[in-house]
Write a protein that holds these residues in place. Structure first.
Motif, PDB file in Angstrom:
ATOM      1  N   ALA A   1      -2.424  -2.013  -0.780  1.00 50.36           N
ATOM      2  CA  ALA A   1      -1.618  -2.953   0.001  1.00 50.36           C
ATOM      3  C   ALA A   1      -0.208  -2.421   0.210  1.00 50.36           C
ATOM      4  CB  ALA A   1      -1.567  -4.293  -0.709  1.00 50.36           C
ATOM      5  N   THR A   2      -0.043  -1.113   0.077  1.00 47.71           N
ATOM      6  CA  THR A   2       1.270  -0.490   0.210  1.00 47.71           C
ATOM      7  C   THR A   2       1.260   0.514   1.357  1.00 47.71           C
ATOM      8  OG1 THR A   2       1.616  -0.692  -2.175  1.00 47.71           O
ATOM      9  CG2 THR A   2       3.013   0.879  -1.014  1.00 47.71           C
ATOM     10  N   ALA A   3       2.275   0.394   2.199  1.00 50.09           N
ATOM     11  CA  ALA A   3       2.431   1.358   3.295  1.00 50.09           C
ATOM     12  C   ALA A   3       3.224   2.533   2.772  1.00 50.09           C
ATOM     13  CB  ALA A   3       3.149   0.701   4.466  1.00 50.09           C
ATOM     14  N   VAL A   4       2.681   3.711   2.918  1.00 52.74           N
ATOM     15  CA  VAL A   4       3.388   4.944   2.537  1.00 52.74           C
ATOM     16  C   VAL A   4       4.067   5.448   3.803  1.00 52.74           C
ATOM     17  CG1 VAL A   4       3.150   7.254   1.580  1.00 52.74           C
ATOM     18  CG2 VAL A   4       1.653   5.418   0.776  1.00 52.74           C
ATOM     19  N   VAL A   5       5.416   5.520   3.755  1.00 49.35           N
ATOM     20  CA  VAL A   5       6.182   5.775   4.967  1.00 49.35           C
ATOM     21  C   VAL A   5       6.999   7.059   4.850  1.00 49.35           C
ATOM     22  CG1 VAL A   5       6.300   3.323   5.567  1.00 49.35           C
ATOM     23  CG2 VAL A   5       8.103   4.325   4.172  1.00 49.35           C
ATOM     24  N   TRP A   6       7.435   7.523   6.001  1.00 56.82           N
ATOM     25  CA  TRP A   6       8.251   8.736   6.101  1.00 56.82           C
ATOM     26  C   TRP A   6       9.226   8.546   7.243  1.00 56.82           C
ATOM     27  CZ3 TRP A   6       7.364  13.553   9.215  1.00 56.82           C
ATOM     28  CH2 TRP A   6       8.141  14.627   8.771  1.00 56.82           C
ATOM     29  N   LYS A   7      10.358   9.176   7.186  1.00 58.67           N
ATOM     30  CA  LYS A   7      11.376   8.986   8.218  1.00 58.67           C
ATOM     31  C   LYS A   7      11.105   9.757   9.498  1.00 58.67           C
ATOM     32  CE  LYS A   7      14.277  12.708   6.545  1.00 58.67           C
ATOM     33  NZ  LYS A   7      15.480  13.073   5.885  1.00 58.67           N
ATOM     34  N   GLY A   8      10.222  10.757   9.452  1.00 58.41           N
ATOM     35  CA  GLY A   8       9.972  11.611  10.606  1.00 58.41           C
ATOM     36  C   GLY A   8       9.079  10.977  11.652  1.00 58.41           C
ATOM     37  N   LEU A   9       8.713  11.797  12.616  1.00 58.38           N
ATOM     38  CA  LEU A   9       7.869  11.426  13.744  1.00 58.38           C
ATOM     39  C   LEU A   9       8.578  10.426  14.569  1.00 58.38           C
ATOM     40  CD1 LEU A   9       4.313  11.095  12.230  1.00 58.38           C
ATOM     41  CD2 LEU A   9       5.271  13.088  13.269  1.00 58.38           C
TER      42      LEU A   9
ATOM     43  N   ASP B   1       4.201  -8.070  10.311  1.00 60.17           N
ATOM     44  CA  ASP B   1       3.928  -8.477   8.933  1.00 60.17           C
ATOM     45  C   ASP B   1       4.834  -7.709   7.983  1.00 60.17           C
ATOM     46  OD1 ASP B   1       1.800 -10.224   9.602  1.00 60.17           O
ATOM     47  OD2 ASP B   1       0.418  -8.516   9.713  1.00 60.17           O
ATOM     48  N   VAL B   2       5.144  -8.334   6.854  1.00 57.88           N
ATOM     49  CA  VAL B   2       5.945  -7.681   5.829  1.00 57.88           C
ATOM     50  C   VAL B   2       4.995  -7.006   4.835  1.00 57.88           C
ATOM     51  CG1 VAL B   2       7.632  -8.010   3.991  1.00 57.88           C
ATOM     52  CG2 VAL B   2       7.814  -9.344   6.106  1.00 57.88           C
ATOM     53  N   TRP B   3       5.229  -5.724   4.604  1.00 57.80           N
ATOM     54  CA  TRP B   3       4.395  -4.923   3.716  1.00 57.80           C
ATOM     55  C   TRP B   3       5.249  -4.348   2.593  1.00 57.80           C
ATOM     56  CZ3 TRP B   3      -0.736  -2.820   4.213  1.00 57.80           C
ATOM     57  CH2 TRP B   3      -1.462  -3.314   5.298  1.00 57.80           C
ATOM     58  N   THR B   4       4.652  -4.212   1.416  1.00 60.76           N
ATOM     59  CA  THR B   4       5.314  -3.416   0.393  1.00 60.76           C
ATOM     60  C   THR B   4       5.182  -1.971   0.831  1.00 60.76           C
ATOM     61  OG1 THR B   4       3.282  -3.266  -0.900  1.00 60.76           O
ATOM     62  CG2 THR B   4       4.834  -5.015  -1.501  1.00 60.76           C
ATOM     63  N   ALA B   5       6.164  -1.166   0.472  1.00 60.47           N
ATOM     64  CA  ALA B   5       6.168   0.208   0.942  1.00 60.47           C
ATOM     65  C   ALA B   5       6.735   1.129  -0.123  1.00 60.47           C
ATOM     66  CB  ALA B   5       6.993   0.313   2.223  1.00 60.47           C
ATOM     67  N   ARG B   6       6.402   2.390   0.011  1.00 59.04           N
ATOM     68  CA  ARG B   6       7.015   3.433  -0.810  1.00 59.04           C
ATOM     69  C   ARG B   6       7.141   4.668   0.061  1.00 59.04           C
ATOM     70  NH1 ARG B   6       3.052   7.041  -2.567  1.00 59.04           N
ATOM     71  NH2 ARG B   6       0.956   6.174  -2.619  1.00 59.04           N
ATOM     72  N   ALA B   7       8.098   5.520  -0.309  1.00 54.93           N
ATOM     73  CA  ALA B   7       8.359   6.729   0.465  1.00 54.93           C
ATOM     74  C   ALA B   7       7.293   7.777   0.178  1.00 54.93           C
ATOM     75  CB  ALA B   7       9.737   7.275   0.130  1.00 54.93           C
ATOM     76  N   LEU B   8       6.932   8.516   1.199  1.00 60.51           N
ATOM     77  CA  LEU B   8       5.986   9.614   1.036  1.00 60.51           C
ATOM     78  C   LEU B   8       6.572  10.662   0.090  1.00 60.51           C
ATOM     79  CD1 LEU B   8       3.319  10.961   1.964  1.00 60.51           C
ATOM     80  CD2 LEU B   8       4.605  12.009   3.813  1.00 60.51           C
ATOM     81  N   ASP B   9       7.838  10.977   0.296  1.00 55.79           N
ATOM     82  CA  ASP B   9       8.559  11.892  -0.589  1.00 55.79           C
ATOM     83  C   ASP B   9       9.325  11.027  -1.581  1.00 55.79           C
ATOM     84  OD1 ASP B   9      10.123  13.750  -1.855  1.00 55.79           O
ATOM     85  OD2 ASP B   9      11.009  14.568  -0.022  1.00 55.79           O
ATOM     86  N   SER B  10       8.912  11.047  -2.826  1.00 52.87           N
ATOM     87  CA  SER B  10       9.498  10.140  -3.826  1.00 52.87           C
ATOM     88  C   SER B  10      10.966  10.418  -4.100  1.00 52.87           C
ATOM     89  CB  SER B  10       8.695  10.200  -5.125  1.00 52.87           C
ATOM     90  OG  SER B  10       8.718  11.514  -5.648  1.00 52.87           O
ATOM     91  N   THR B  11      11.493  11.534  -3.616  1.00 59.73           N
ATOM     92  CA  THR B  11      12.918  11.825  -3.826  1.00 59.73           C
ATOM     93  C   THR B  11      13.799  11.204  -2.746  1.00 59.73           C
ATOM     94  OG1 THR B  11      12.808  13.892  -2.564  1.00 59.73           O
ATOM     95  CG2 THR B  11      12.348  14.008  -4.947  1.00 59.73           C
ATOM     96  N   GLU B  12      13.206  10.698  -1.699  1.00 57.03           N
ATOM     97  CA  GLU B  12      13.983  10.125  -0.600  1.00 57.03           C
ATOM     98  C   GLU B  12      14.055   8.611  -0.712  1.00 57.03           C
ATOM     99  OE1 GLU B  12      12.552  11.383   3.183  1.00 57.03           O
ATOM    100  OE2 GLU B  12      13.053  13.482   2.831  1.00 57.03           O
ATOM    101  N   THR B  13      15.121   8.041  -0.118  1.00 58.34           N
ATOM    102  CA  THR B  13      15.290   6.596  -0.034  1.00 58.34           C
ATOM    103  C   THR B  13      15.647   6.262   1.405  1.00 58.34           C
ATOM    104  OG1 THR B  13      16.099   6.511  -2.297  1.00 58.34           O
ATOM    105  CG2 THR B  13      16.586   4.622  -0.905  1.00 58.34           C
TER     106      THR B  13
END
Length: 143
Positions: free
Chosen positions: A135-143, A108-120
Motif C-alpha cells: 500500500a506504499t507508492a515508491v516514488v522518485w523525483k525524475g521523469l 487519493d492519498v497514499w503512503t510513500a517512500r523514496a526510491l533512493d532512501s538517501t533522498e527526501t
C-alpha cells in the motif's frame, strides 16, 4: 490462361478474408497467388497446379497463420489496478524519505517512500511513481 484463373481466385479469397478476419482465407489466397506464378512459368496440368496450391496453402496455414494469430488476435495488455499507477505523477503532501511520507496520487492519498532512501522530497514537489509496494507508492523525483 490458367494463371489468370488462379490470380482471380487469389483476389477473391483475399476479399473473403476481409469478411472473416481469421487469416485462413488469406493463407489460401497466398497459395493461389503462388500457384498463379508457378502456372505462368511452367506448363503443369491442372492436377499439378492443384498439388502446388495444396502444398503452398498447407505450408502457409501451418507456418505463417499461427504467427499472425499470436500477433494480431490478442488485444494488447492494458495495465489495471495498481499496475496502472506506475509512471504516474504524484504531489508530495508530507515529506517523503526512505521510510515514510505521503503523496496525492490520482486524487487519493497514499503512503510513500523514496526510491533512493538517501533522498527526501519536500511538500509540493511533483514525483513519479516507480512502483507500488503493498500500500506504499515508491516514488522518485525524475521523469
Amino acid at each position: 490462361m490458367v494463371a489468370i484463373i488462379w490470380l482471380v481466385g487469389a483476389v477473391l479469397l483475399a476479399a473473403g478474408e476481409a469478411l472473416s478476419g481469421d487469416f485462413f482465407l488469406l493463407m489460401l489466397a497466398g497459395g493461389a497467388l503462388g500457384t498463379a506464378g508457378v502456372s505462368a512459368v511452367t506448363d503443369l496440368p491442372v492436377w499439378g497446379d492443384a498439388i502446388v496450391f495444396a502444398a503452398l496453402s498447407a505450408l502457409l496455414v501451418l507456418s505463417v497463420r499461427p504467427v499472425l494469430l499470436r500477433k494480431f488476435a490478442s488485444p494488447p495488455a492494458v495495465p489495471m489496478g495498481m499496475e496502472a499507477l506506475t509512471g504516474k505523477s504524484a504531489v508530495v503532501l508530507e515529506d517523503v524519505g526512505g521510510q515514510s511520507g505521503r503523496v496525492k496520487l490520482d486524487g487519493d492519498v497514499w503512503t510513500a517512500r523514496a526510491l533512493d532512501s538517501t533522498e527526501t522530497y519536500e511538500v509540493g514537489m511533483t514525483v513519479t511513481v516507480m512502483k507500488i509496494d503493498g500500500a506504499t507508492a515508491v516514488v522518485w523525483k525524475g521523469l
